[in-house]
Scaffold this active site. Structure first.
Site, PDB file in Angstrom:
ATOM      1  N   LYS A  75       3.207 -31.313  23.723  1.00  0.00           N
ATOM      2  CA  LYS A  75       3.384 -31.694  21.920  1.00  0.00           C
ATOM      3  C   LYS A  75       4.576 -32.989  21.703  1.00  0.00           C
ATOM      4  CE  LYS A  75       4.049 -28.952  18.056  1.00  0.00           C
ATOM      5  NZ  LYS A  75       4.814 -27.729  17.296  1.00  0.00           N
ATOM      6  N   SER A 150       1.299 -24.953  14.303  1.00  0.00           N
ATOM      7  CA  SER A 150       1.328 -26.770  14.929  1.00  0.00           C
ATOM      8  C   SER A 150       1.142 -27.573  15.903  1.00  0.00           C
ATOM      9  CB  SER A 150       2.918 -27.467  13.936  1.00  0.00           C
ATOM     10  OG  SER A 150       4.110 -27.225  14.590  1.00  0.00           O
ATOM     11  N   SER A 174       4.543 -21.322  15.338  1.00  0.00           N
ATOM     12  CA  SER A 174       3.326 -23.244  16.169  1.00  0.00           C
ATOM     13  C   SER A 174       3.037 -22.886  17.383  1.00  0.00           C
ATOM     14  CB  SER A 174       4.041 -24.584  16.235  1.00  0.00           C
ATOM     15  OG  SER A 174       4.208 -24.939  14.101  1.00  0.00           O
TER      16      SER A 174
HETATM   17  N1  GLN Z   1       3.805 -22.968   9.992  1.00  0.00           N
HETATM   18  C1  GLN Z   1       4.881 -23.005   9.484  1.00  0.00           C
HETATM   19  C2  GLN Z   1       5.346 -24.301   8.992  1.00  0.00           C
HETATM   20  O1  GLN Z   1       5.141 -24.836   8.828  1.00  0.00           O
HETATM   21  C3  GLN Z   1       5.316 -23.006  10.944  1.00  0.00           C
HETATM   22  C4  GLN Z   1       5.483 -24.203  11.633  1.00  0.00           C
HETATM   23  C5  GLN Z   1       5.952 -23.862  13.055  1.00  0.00           C
HETATM   24  O2  GLN Z   1       6.492 -22.951  13.971  1.00  0.00           O
HETATM   25  N2  GLN Z   1       6.689 -25.397  13.349  1.00  0.00           N
HETATM   26  O3  GLN Z   1       6.614 -24.612   9.194  1.00  0.00           O
END
Ligand code: GLN
Length: 492
Positions: A75, A150, A174
């Site tokens: 990532k 994400s 994410s």
């Molecule tokens: N979707 C959540 C956010 O927007 C979690 C994102 C993540 O785990 N990095 O913050």
């Protein structure tokens, strides 16, 4: 196994061939590169590739090492020396990492080869990868849908057979949520189990790096390589390291699984509900005892998360000021103008929204009402889990209330987007470990869309979560199902 079929393999299967010398690490990378060239135009999983360095490493790979010769996708929020690290943001355009994150150093020590960086929501803020300022990533099961986020690039790459396995990061879901929406395995370690050194910080008290893979065993193999104490991360735990892959078995006798009643709410897609119910039955038939559990503060998790995560993000993102990294506004008239315009030009709308929210929650006069209060409720959520784990070994729930949604469907409504993580967020607040693995399909508009099952475990009890997940996985055929764009699987 022909070169064309090679990328269909997972990590353990590829290793077998590498060790038998039926393929070389260089051939694996060449096969992957060809496949990426053929299909990543449609998927959009990768932001950058480093084939040249990867081939150099492949040629000296020691395949006897635990991940010897295995290329992995990373990532693009994790530092790989010499490689771009965009975090999906314009503000880091042109920046290259000057060192390896600890997880990358550990992967290399285990013989793995980081060879490409995957797309993500800007600074890991989002649930669909649509907040990336670089490009769109599509779900390999239905190209009109999101891969989740994400870590959507990593999830889509694994699902589309353009990666053997990948790393993601999980602050509120994410890793697990994109794994669920893309039909792969995603594992979030206990907070502190894996070093965050070299992971660009979003919400430091919640962030964890973890694997996205084709099987539970593959996730355990990556965890074996990346887990462990790191003096460069003061929150990293100094605890004994089990061999996560050594104890995987097939039965669940004596395992107590909790079904949190707050997680089977209205609003869950009926096909998701049916798949979870079937999975619970299946685990029961493998010997697990199923126990009803309550996590009474669940309702507050999303609100607490969006105060704490934004507060931490507002502080963490202060470092992007045009002086140290990446983008810098042209012809600044002074320091404040440099900061202001660099950030106005460099950050996307979701990141700005969160910096404003977080700054507000931390400002004097509101600190007690928002930040402190959220900290207190976070503690109650932690206690909910601690109490539940007195009665059960693990908790089961859906990973996401719905299968993959359409591109664009939720972008106009941030609150709708925030709800995508309703079942994953509490685990980060409590610091516990969890996994998402495939447990069925929803039929939507003529497409089969994967459904993910989430298992949550006690702090540092990842061994048990892997055992339970593996036993379930091996008793079903879900992990053998392939996305339409993936390579039809033949036995290795
Ligand atoms: N979707 C959540 C956010 O927007 C979690 C994102 C993540 O785990 N990095 O913050």
């Amino acid at each position: 196994m022909t070169e064309k079929d090679l990328p269909a393999l997972g990590i353990a299967d590829l290793q077998l061939l590498l060790r038998r010398k039926e393929v070389s690490a260089r051939e694996a990378i060449n096969a992957l590169q060809k496949r990426i060239e053929a299909v990543d135009g449609e998927i959009g999983a990768y932001l950058s590739l480093d084939i040249e360095a990867a081939i150099k490493e492949a040629d000296k790979a020691n395949v006897e090492l635990p991940l010897g010769g295995v290329p992995l996708a990373i990532k693009d929020i994790i530092s790989v020396i010499g490689q771009p690290c965009t975090c999906g943001s314009k503000i880091l355009q042109g920046y290259r990492a000057t060192y390896d994150a600890t997880v990358i150093r550990k992967l290399r020590a285990a013989g793995a080869i980081p060879f490409g960086k995957t797309n993500l929501d800007e600074f890991a803020m989002g649930s669909s990868t649509e907040n990336s300022s670089v490009k769109l990533t599509r779900n390999p099961w239905d190209l009109s849908r999101v891969p989740g986020g994400s870590s959507g690039g990593s999830a889509a790459a694994v699902a589309a057979d353009i990666a053997f396995g990948a790393l993601g990061s999980d602050t509120g879901g994410s890793i697990r949520q994109p794994a669920a929406l893309s039909g792969v395995v995603g594992f979030k370690p206990t907070y502190g189990r894996v070093s965050r050194f070299g992971l660009v910080a979003f919400a430091s008290s919640l962030d964890q790096i973890g694997p996205l893979t084709k099987t539970v065993r593959d996730a355990a193999l990556i965890m074996n390589a990346i887990a462990g104490h790191d003096p460069q991360d003061s929150t990293s735990l100094n605890e004994p390291l089990p061999d996560y892959a050594a104890t995987l078995g097939n039965d669940l006798r004596g395992v107590r699984l909790g079904l949190p009643k707050e997680y089977m709410i209205e609003g869950i897609d009926p096909q998701v509900k049916a798949a979870i119910n079937a999975a619970v039955k299946q685990m029961n038939s493998l010997g697990a005892e199923i126990i009803d559990i309550s996590l009474p503060h669940t309702d507050h998790a999303v609100a607490v998360y969006y105060i704490l995560a934004t507060a931490e993000a507002s502080a963490n993102l202060a470092r992007f000021d045009g002086v140290r990294y990446g983008h810098r506004a042209e012809n600044p008239r002074g320091m404040l103008d440099l900061y202001g315009r660099t950030r106005a030009e460099g950050f996307g709308p979701e990141v700005k929204r969160r910096i404003i929210l977080g700054t507000y929650a931390l400002s004097s006069g509101y600190y007690d009402a928002y930040y402190l209060r959220a900290q207190n409720v976070c503690e109650l959520i932690r206690q909910d889990f601690a109490k539940a784990f007195e009665k059960v070994d693990a908790l089961i729930s859906p990973t996401s209330p719905v299968p993959a949604f359409k591109l664009g469907e939720r972008t106009a409504d941030p609150l709708q987007m925030y709800l995508a993580d309703i079942f994953t967020i509490a685990a980060n607040l409590a610091g516990i470990c969890g996994i998402s693995l495939p447990c069925g399909f929803a039929e939507v508009e003529g497409h089969r869309l994967p459904i993910g099952l989430q298992l949550l475990g006690k702090p540092l009890d990842e061994t048990r979560i892997f055992q339970i997940a593996h036993a379930y996985e091996q008793s079903t055929e879900w992990h053998n199902a392939r996305a339409p764009i993936a390579i039809a699987r033949r036995d290795a």
